[in-house]
Design a protein around this motif. Structure first.
Motif, mmCIF file in Angstrom:
data_model
loop_
_atom_site.group_PDB
_atom_site.id
_atom_site.type_symbol
_atom_site.label_atom_id
_atom_site.label_comp_id
_atom_site.label_asym_id
_atom_site.label_seq_id
_atom_site.Cartn_x
_atom_site.Cartn_y
_atom_site.Cartn_z
ATOM 1 N N LYS A 181 0.837 -1.198 0.000
ATOM 2 C CA LYS A 181 0.000 0.000 0.000
ATOM 3 C C LYS A 181 0.876 1.255 0.000
ATOM 4 N N GLY A 182 0.532 2.189 -0.904
ATOM 5 C CA GLY A 182 1.251 3.449 -0.955
ATOM 6 C C GLY A 182 2.518 3.412 -1.783
ATOM 7 N N VAL A 183 2.845 2.269 -2.372
ATOM 8 C CA VAL A 183 4.065 2.139 -3.175
ATOM 9 C C VAL A 183 3.691 1.861 -4.629
ATOM 10 N N LYS A 184 4.260 2.640 -5.540
ATOM 11 C CA LYS A 184 4.056 2.379 -6.963
ATOM 12 C C LYS A 184 5.426 2.238 -7.606
ATOM 13 N N ILE A 185 5.588 1.171 -8.409
ATOM 14 C CA ILE A 185 6.887 0.852 -8.990
ATOM 15 C C ILE A 185 6.786 0.813 -10.509
ATOM 16 N N TYR A 186 7.707 1.507 -11.157
ATOM 17 C CA TYR A 186 7.792 1.496 -12.607
ATOM 18 C C TYR A 186 9.119 0.865 -13.004
ATOM 19 N N LEU A 187 9.062 -0.141 -13.865
ATOM 20 C CA LEU A 187 10.277 -0.791 -14.329
ATOM 21 C C LEU A 187 10.789 -0.065 -15.564
#
Length: 250
Positions: A181-187
């Motif tokens: 929750k609260g974390v967004k990851i872009y590769l």
């Protein structure tokens, strides 16, 4: 030999001189000893050994017992280190309470060199963030900040990461906290040693990490630079979303 050098180096971090660290290690191995016995064991003059032993006693790393000959016993390393840490905490509390009031942080540019100093600055930025953090950093570099990242999520700080796995790393080896929750990851593409961090839209750290003493980063709270850097990172995120490159991870 390498382990011995590292032990001495770390003991020196707790206030011992190089010679005191060497004598302390020998005292641990030998048990309660006097200067004559230690000098004989390690081939250092008695005068230097006794000087180092007195230093160890003064710094809380050795006990002294009086008798026919003056003998020394090493204080347990855990106890010695904890005593030093407790002392530093007390001194920190005094400094925080009595230091003159600081001016607001200047909106200038500061250069930070060497991995250890840069990593310390990153940890401080993450620990003091209040609302959101943007990070651009490869997984191997991010992995050394696992504890700080976990603590951010516990404090409900928004975290956005642009990261990449090196070609020889399986994604399962990474630290990516899937669906946290609260974390967004872009590769994104692997930038190797290049890093970028923004905290609370107020401070930026950018440069290189992972090159030892050759690593250099720029740190600033200069509003225009922060905005330009933030816009650049947002544009990269938009491109990744449009391209669907490997997909974004919620």
């Amino acid at each position: 030999m390498l382990e011995e050098k590292k032990l001495a180096e770390y003991l020196m971090s707790f206030g011992l001189t190089g010679q005191e660290a060497s004598i302390y290690l020998e005292l641990i191995r030998s048990g309660t000893s006097n200067g004559y016995e230690l000098a004989k064991n390690i081939g250092i003059s008695r005068s230097n050994v006794y000087k180092a032993l007195e230093g160890l006693a003064d710094k809380g790393a050795a006990y002294v017992s009086e008798g026919v000959s003056r003998k020394f016993t090493a204080v347990d390393v855990g106890e010695f280190c904890q005593n030093k840490i407790n002392s530093l905490i007390r001194k920190q509390e005094f400094l925080l309470e009595h230091m003159p009031k600081e001016k607001e942080e200047a909106e200038g540019y500061v250069t930070i060199v060497a991995d250890e100093n840069i990593a310390d600055k990153i940890r401080n930025m993450l620990m003091t963030a209040k609302k959101r953090v943007y990070l651009s950093m490869s997984v191997p570099l991010l992995s050394q900040f696992k504890e700080e990242l976990r603590e951010l999520t516990e404090r409900n700080i928004k975290v956005v990461m642009l990261t990449a796995f090196p070609k020889d790393m399986d994604e399962r080896e990474g630290l990516l906290p899937a669906k946290t929750k609260g974390v967004k990851i872009y590769l994104t593409s692997d930038k190797k040693n290049q890093i970028g961090i923004i905290t609370d839209s107020t401070y930026v750290l950018t440069g290189e990490l992972g090159k030892g003493r050759d690593s250099t980063c720029l740190y600033t709270g200069q509003a225009n630079f922060v905005q330009v850097f933030k816009d650049s990172m947002k544009n990269e995120i938009r491109l990744l979303e449009l391209e669907g490159k490997k997909g974004a991870r919620p």
